[in-house]
Structures are given as C-alpha cells and as structure tokens.
Design a protein around this motif. Sequence first.
Motif, PDB file in Angstrom:
ATOM      1  N   ILE A   1       0.812  -1.305  -0.099  1.00  0.00           N
ATOM      2  CA  ILE A   1      -0.005  -0.054  -0.107  1.00  0.00           C
ATOM      3  C   ILE A   1       0.878   1.273   0.088  1.00  0.00           C
ATOM      4  O   ILE A   1       1.694   1.257   0.907  1.00  0.00           O
ATOM      5  CB  ILE A   1      -1.100   0.037   1.069  1.00  0.00           C
ATOM      6  CG1 ILE A   1      -1.663  -1.169   1.418  1.00  0.00           C
ATOM      7  CG2 ILE A   1      -1.781   1.111   1.277  1.00  0.00           C
ATOM      8  CD1 ILE A   1      -2.449  -1.423   2.626  1.00  0.00           C
ATOM      9  N   TYR A   2       0.781   2.022  -0.780  1.00  0.00           N
ATOM     10  CA  TYR A   2       1.354   3.326  -0.965  1.00  0.00           C
ATOM     11  C   TYR A   2       0.625   4.561  -0.394  1.00  0.00           C
ATOM     12  O   TYR A   2      -0.463   4.647  -0.538  1.00  0.00           O
ATOM     13  CB  TYR A   2       1.599   3.618  -2.493  1.00  0.00           C
ATOM     14  CG  TYR A   2       2.848   2.598  -3.137  1.00  0.00           C
ATOM     15  CD1 TYR A   2       4.060   2.521  -2.786  1.00  0.00           C
ATOM     16  CD2 TYR A   2       2.336   1.455  -3.589  1.00  0.00           C
ATOM     17  CE1 TYR A   2       5.177   1.582  -3.202  1.00  0.00           C
ATOM     18  CE2 TYR A   2       3.167   0.421  -4.194  1.00  0.00           C
ATOM     19  CZ  TYR A   2       4.553   0.528  -3.963  1.00  0.00           C
ATOM     20  OH  TYR A   2       5.419  -0.469  -4.227  1.00  0.00           O
ATOM     21  N   GLY A   3       1.324   5.497  -0.096  1.00  0.00           N
ATOM     22  CA  GLY A   3       0.634   6.761   0.432  1.00  0.00           C
ATOM     23  C   GLY A   3       0.329   6.487   1.845  1.00  0.00           C
ATOM     24  O   GLY A   3      -0.589   5.740   2.374  1.00  0.00           O
TER      25      GLY A   3
ATOM     26  N   ASN B   1      -3.643   6.066   2.569  1.00  0.00           N
ATOM     27  CA  ASN B   1      -3.948   4.796   2.364  1.00  0.00           C
ATOM     28  C   ASN B   1      -3.798   3.760   3.494  1.00  0.00           C
ATOM     29  O   ASN B   1      -4.612   3.212   3.795  1.00  0.00           O
ATOM     30  CB  ASN B   1      -3.377   4.209   1.067  1.00  0.00           C
ATOM     31  CG  ASN B   1      -4.060   5.005  -0.073  1.00  0.00           C
ATOM     32  OD1 ASN B   1      -5.128   5.572  -0.008  1.00  0.00           O
ATOM     33  ND2 ASN B   1      -3.181   5.338  -1.192  1.00  0.00           N
TER      34      ASN B   1
ATOM     35  N   GLN C   1       8.902   8.464   1.792  1.00  0.00           N
ATOM     36  CA  GLN C   1       7.686   8.099   1.347  1.00  0.00           C
ATOM     37  C   GLN C   1       7.041   6.945   1.891  1.00  0.00           C
ATOM     38  O   GLN C   1       8.027   5.811   1.817  1.00  0.00           O
ATOM     39  CB  GLN C   1       7.648   7.744  -0.185  1.00  0.00           C
ATOM     40  CG  GLN C   1       8.048   8.916  -1.028  1.00  0.00           C
ATOM     41  CD  GLN C   1       6.859  10.341  -0.989  1.00  0.00           C
ATOM     42  OE1 GLN C   1       5.601   9.834  -0.725  1.00  0.00           O
ATOM     43  NE2 GLN C   1       7.232  11.505  -0.631  1.00  0.00           N
TER      44      GLN C   1
ATOM     45  N   SER D   1       5.351   3.445   3.035  1.00  0.00           N
ATOM     46  CA  SER D   1       4.567   2.400   2.126  1.00  0.00           C
ATOM     47  C   SER D   1       4.446   1.296   3.320  1.00  0.00           C
ATOM     48  O   SER D   1       4.985   1.283   4.099  1.00  0.00           O
ATOM     49  CB  SER D   1       5.457   1.853   0.934  1.00  0.00           C
ATOM     50  OG  SER D   1       6.526   1.401   1.151  1.00  0.00           O
TER      51      SER D   1
ATOM     52  N   GLN E   1       1.140   4.811  -8.696  1.00  0.00           N
ATOM     53  CA  GLN E   1       1.807   5.992  -8.277  1.00  0.00           C
ATOM     54  C   GLN E   1       1.011   7.152  -7.837  1.00  0.00           C
ATOM     55  O   GLN E   1       1.431   7.642  -6.911  1.00  0.00           O
ATOM     56  CB  GLN E   1       2.781   6.599  -9.547  1.00  0.00           C
ATOM     57  CG  GLN E   1       3.652   7.435  -9.422  1.00  0.00           C
ATOM     58  CD  GLN E   1       4.905   6.912  -8.508  1.00  0.00           C
ATOM     59  OE1 GLN E   1       5.053   5.898  -8.799  1.00  0.00           O
ATOM     60  NE2 GLN E   1       5.492   7.583  -7.727  1.00  0.00           N
ATOM     61  N   LYS E   2      -0.185   7.166  -8.203  1.00  0.00           N
ATOM     62  CA  LYS E   2      -1.192   8.070  -7.646  1.00  0.00           C
ATOM     63  C   LYS E   2      -2.000   7.569  -6.573  1.00  0.00           C
ATOM     64  O   LYS E   2      -2.756   8.154  -6.160  1.00  0.00           O
ATOM     65  CB  LYS E   2      -2.354   8.590  -8.864  1.00  0.00           C
ATOM     66  CG  LYS E   2      -1.420   9.113 -10.103  1.00  0.00           C
ATOM     67  CD  LYS E   2      -2.364   9.409 -11.239  1.00  0.00           C
ATOM     68  CE  LYS E   2      -1.946  10.204 -12.214  1.00  0.00           C
ATOM     69  NZ  LYS E   2      -2.535  10.161 -13.646  1.00  0.00           N
ATOM     70  N   GLU E   3      -1.572   6.526  -5.979  1.00  0.00           N
ATOM     71  CA  GLU E   3      -2.029   5.851  -4.766  1.00  0.00           C
ATOM     72  C   GLU E   3      -3.557   5.577  -4.915  1.00  0.00           C
ATOM     73  O   GLU E   3      -4.477   5.737  -3.993  1.00  0.00           O
ATOM     74  CB  GLU E   3      -1.959   6.995  -3.497  1.00  0.00           C
ATOM     75  CG  GLU E   3      -0.585   7.413  -3.419  1.00  0.00           C
ATOM     76  CD  GLU E   3      -0.426   8.230  -2.326  1.00  0.00           C
ATOM     77  OE1 GLU E   3      -1.273   8.574  -1.720  1.00  0.00           O
ATOM     78  OE2 GLU E   3       1.028   8.855  -1.902  1.00  0.00           O
TER      79      GLU E   3
ATOM     80  N   SER F   1      -3.344  -0.773  -4.809  1.00  0.00           N
ATOM     81  CA  SER F   1      -2.371  -1.592  -4.398  1.00  0.00           C
ATOM     82  C   SER F   1      -1.723  -2.799  -4.844  1.00  0.00           C
ATOM     83  O   SER F   1      -2.699  -3.387  -5.659  1.00  0.00           O
ATOM     84  CB  SER F   1      -2.740  -1.629  -2.930  1.00  0.00           C
ATOM     85  OG  SER F   1      -4.035  -2.299  -2.756  1.00  0.00           O
TER      86      SER F   1
ATOM     87  N   ASN G   1      -7.619  11.105  -2.371  1.00  0.00           N
ATOM     88  CA  ASN G   1      -6.194  11.237  -2.883  1.00  0.00           C
ATOM     89  C   ASN G   1      -5.754  12.163  -4.112  1.00  0.00           C
ATOM     90  O   ASN G   1      -4.893  12.943  -3.946  1.00  0.00           O
ATOM     91  CB  ASN G   1      -5.604   9.990  -3.268  1.00  0.00           C
ATOM     92  CG  ASN G   1      -5.538   8.986  -1.880  1.00  0.00           C
ATOM     93  OD1 ASN G   1      -5.536   9.481  -0.699  1.00  0.00           O
ATOM     94  ND2 ASN G   1      -5.531   7.636  -1.996  1.00  0.00           N
TER      95      ASN G   1
END
Lengths: 263, 263
Positions: free
Chosen positions: A124-126, A129, A232, A234, B62-64, B67, B87
């Motif tokens: 999971i990125y961000g 999230n 960043q 994750s 990249q734009k979240e 996943s 987001n």
Amino acid sequence: MKAPRDVPNALLESLKSLGLTKYEALVYIGLLRTAGATATEVHEISGVPRASVYPVLDRLVQKELVSVSHTTPKRFDAVPPDQGVENLMRRIESDAQSARTALDALYREKGPGGRGDQELVWTIYGEENIRTRLAGMFRSAERSVEVLATWDLLRESMLELLDPVPDSVSVDIVTERWEGEQPSRFRLHVLPLAVLQEIRFPADKLLPYERSGVFLVDDARALLWMEGADGQPSALYSESAGLVLFVRRHITTVTEWARAGVQ
Amino acid sequence: MKAPRDVPNALLESLKSLGLTKYEALVYIGLLRTAGATATEVHEISGVPRASVYPVLDRLVQKELVSVSHTTPKRFDAVPPDQGVENLMRRIESDAQSARTALDALYREKGPGGRGDQELVWTIYGEENIRTRLAGMFRSAERSVEVLATWDLLRESMLELLDPVPDSVSVDIVTERWEGEQPSRFRLHVLPLAVLQEIRFPADKLLPYERSGVFLVDDARALLWMEGADGQPSALYSESAGLVLFVRRHITTVTEWARAGVQ
DNA sequence: ACCTTGTTGTTACTGTAGCAACAACATTTA
DNA sequence: TAAATGTTGTTGCTACAGTAACAACAAGGT
C-alpha cells in the motif's frame, strides 16, 4: 510593453493540473499583470503567438477567468487570482463529487467478498491509504491488537486510530520511549529497542532513523509500516499465515530480547 | 470474467478533470468491481488492451489509487472510491493553493492603476464574478447606491452584498415586490414595474421571466445584470459617462413611470 | 525428457487528438 | 497607404490510444 518575463515552471504545472493549458496559463498570468490589455498586448506580455491568443482568450472567458470589454478592439481583464482559482476549483469539486457518488455505486455492487484479502501480501502506497487500512483493522479487532512501532510514528499517526478499538480487545504497545501521559487503556511496554533506533550498516554508515512499525490484529492480520530513505511511506498488509507468523515471531522475539537486556 | 460493461461517459469526463486518462479511469473503475485481479483480468474487465494495462497500473499505483500484491502474477486492488477521489483531490488542492499564492504575488505587483476601468464597458461572465464585482462596488461607495432589480435577484444574491455599504451612503432600492420584513436601512420603493415582469414580444411570445437588474454607485459606476434564456448570468460593468448616464436615465424614468401609474 | 499450450510481462510500432507554433490573408482604423 | 485587428489554415509535436509480436515461464500430456 513589459517583457514576457518567464514564468516559474512550477506555477505552469499547477495551473495545468487545474485544467488550463500552457497558453491559457501564460495568458492569464500576463493579464494579471496588465489590466485592460488588447489581444496584441496580451500576445506581447505573455509570449504566446498572436494568432493563438484569440482562441485562448475565448476559452478563458468561457472558464470565467477573464472578462471582455465591448470596445473595438476588444480589451481583456483578468479575474483576481483567488477568485479565478476558486472558479476553476468549483468545477473540479463538482466533478469530484459526481465521480465519488458514481464510483461508490459501482463499488457497493460487489460485496466485500472475493479472495481479495486472503493469502496475499499487498503493498500500500501513501500515508493516507495506510492509515485507513489500519483504521479498518483496528475497528474490526475482536481479541487482540499488538503494536510495535517507533514513538515518532505512534505519536503522529497511530494513537487516534486506536480509539475505535472495542473495549473487550486487549491492546499491547511496544515502543522505545513515551512522552506525555501514559494511557491506562493500553498495556504499554517502553523498551530500549535497538531495532527501532539508529542503526549502522555497514558499520561505518549510519542508516537514517525512520518511522516504522508492525501491527498485528487478532493474530490473523498483519501490517508492516515501512519508510524509504525518501520519506515516502509504504506498507505491506497480509492475512496470509506466513507473514502473520513472521510478525508474531518478530514482536515476541524483540520484546523478549529487550526484556532480557540484550540490546 | 465480467463483461467490460460500458461506463457512463460523464464519469470518464469527471475523472479526466481529476487528472486521470481514459485508460486510467477505465482500469480503476474495473478494479473497483473486482478485488484482487491480475493484469489480464484487469484487461478483460476494463476493455483496455492488455499491453497497455501494465503502464496504466503503474501510474495508478503512483497516484495511490491501487495497491499491489507481492505474488506472481501480481494482483491489484483498488482503493475505495471516496478515499481514492480524496487522494486525487489532495494533489489538486495543493496545486491550487500554491497557484493562488504565486498568482497573488504577481497580481499585487501592479497597482490597481491603469486605464483598466475607465471609459470601457466590460462583460463579466459567471455569477460568482459578478457578485464579487458588485461587492467591490458597494464596499467602495461614497455617496449613493441605487438598485433596480427583480425581487428574485435581490433575495438570492443582493441583500447580503449590501451589508458592507457605509452608513453615510444613501441606498435606494426599487423592485416589484418585497417579501418579509422591510429594512429601515434602505429607502425602499416597491412598484409594479412592467420592465421587471413577464413581457410579451412579439405579442404572441412570452419572454421568460429573468432575474435582472441595474446597479449604480455614486452616479459614476454602473453594472447591468443580465440573464440569458439558458440561465447563465452575465453582466456589463462600466464607469464610462455614456453607460452611467443611460442607467441614470433608466432608473429615473422607470421609477417616474411607475409612480405616475403608467404601468 | 520433450513438446504443446497458455499466460505473464515487456518492447516496439502505428494511429490519433489536442495543443503549440508559424504563415498568410481579409478587415478595419488612422 | 500604413498599421493594427481578427481570422483561417498548415505544420509539428507530444501524450495517449490501440495493435502486434516476442521472450520467459509454468502446466500438462505424450
């Protein structure tokens, strides 16, 4: 006739993401600095080819960013920036709203079923999230919540998320220090954990201190919060037996080590 | 394998204005309806060419908005819509903010000077833009404010704008009816004005009732509020002697007529 | 072992639409 | 006439849309 002074590139990008083209941005910026300009003056100020200025101005009028005079030749004036930006945002907000509802309708069609969450490891990125995923885990906890995290991470992101945990659920928190009042709601273990502090590897290179942590709910769902050198965040999330067991061991081992003073 | 059911075009447009491409929108929508899909499944669900799916998924991560799992083959899952949209909005809001400040800096460089406002007739589009212009006029009034407008327009848009008018300024309001309490602050003239009511022209065609009005400040600055049949408001603003005189005469004449019972 | 079959992930190429940039021309104003 | 205005059309460019082909790999059958 002012020079077509060049415009910060970041500003152009910002305006583009608000729905303007490069020319539209340049013309609008030019008009902000010169009230009541003719098309030719706009061309001179903004550096946009004269022929392109006319359609661009039309679009800007349509977008409610400039007003037109009724003279010949026509003269143009820019709407003040804060209001111009708001005019643009209004459209976007309304699009966002309708998208939200339309997407939500599609989303609810499918139940939460599916093999989605089982036996898979998700990245999971961000930060946002990750936080919502964690919030969902905590909210649905039935027996236990275990947290092993740096204090920085706990303070900034975690504590408020732990509020919705039902009272019947035991909450264990392991961290390397604690500032402020110690909540009685949680079983708190403040231990000098090497894993949570600055590390040298190889011996001469100091790894940057990162916010990191592992989270385990009901011994069945685990989340690893990582943070790259770029800051960043994750995370890995999984309900698979493998990762859950790994996290289980990790928390236990680290706690035991620290207790025994191994450091 | 669900059919690549076609997606409402409006939704695609909305998502585009949030910064997504057509493919990105299709893939995200497809993923919302199928948790944990592989790239090939995404291709089947969304109708996006399989080869294009990979770069598109990269961008969405990249734009979240999605996943990724750590299996082979990779599996993908969509972030819930409300959070996904948020987001996207977060980026746009931040762009809007930086644009606002950067533009404001440029805007303040030039004084309010220039021939901008003199002897020109400006058309202003968009209700918001008209309202702020009117607010500016009222705020800077020094001697007199005269308003001749339909009640609908007064009630919806005007009354609150009149609050900042200095006490030393006389305020005359002419309208065709008044509901609710009559404010003592203003000189109020409720007159059965034909110009403000339904009109037949030619005789057999009923022109739609529009919100409209004229505004005159200090006998020097005038604004005409018009509204096309489409309901899109626009306005003329001027400090030119010609238009000011026209508005001056218009208000006076209409008021006199109505007073004399000419109807 | 070998070959077949199908899927995954990647690369390259063609087409297209919208914007960027230039040139030329008709029209008006002085 | 000269200068400036407003319009039209053409070309180039870039990002996205869409197609084709290929190497790598796994599963299955003989």
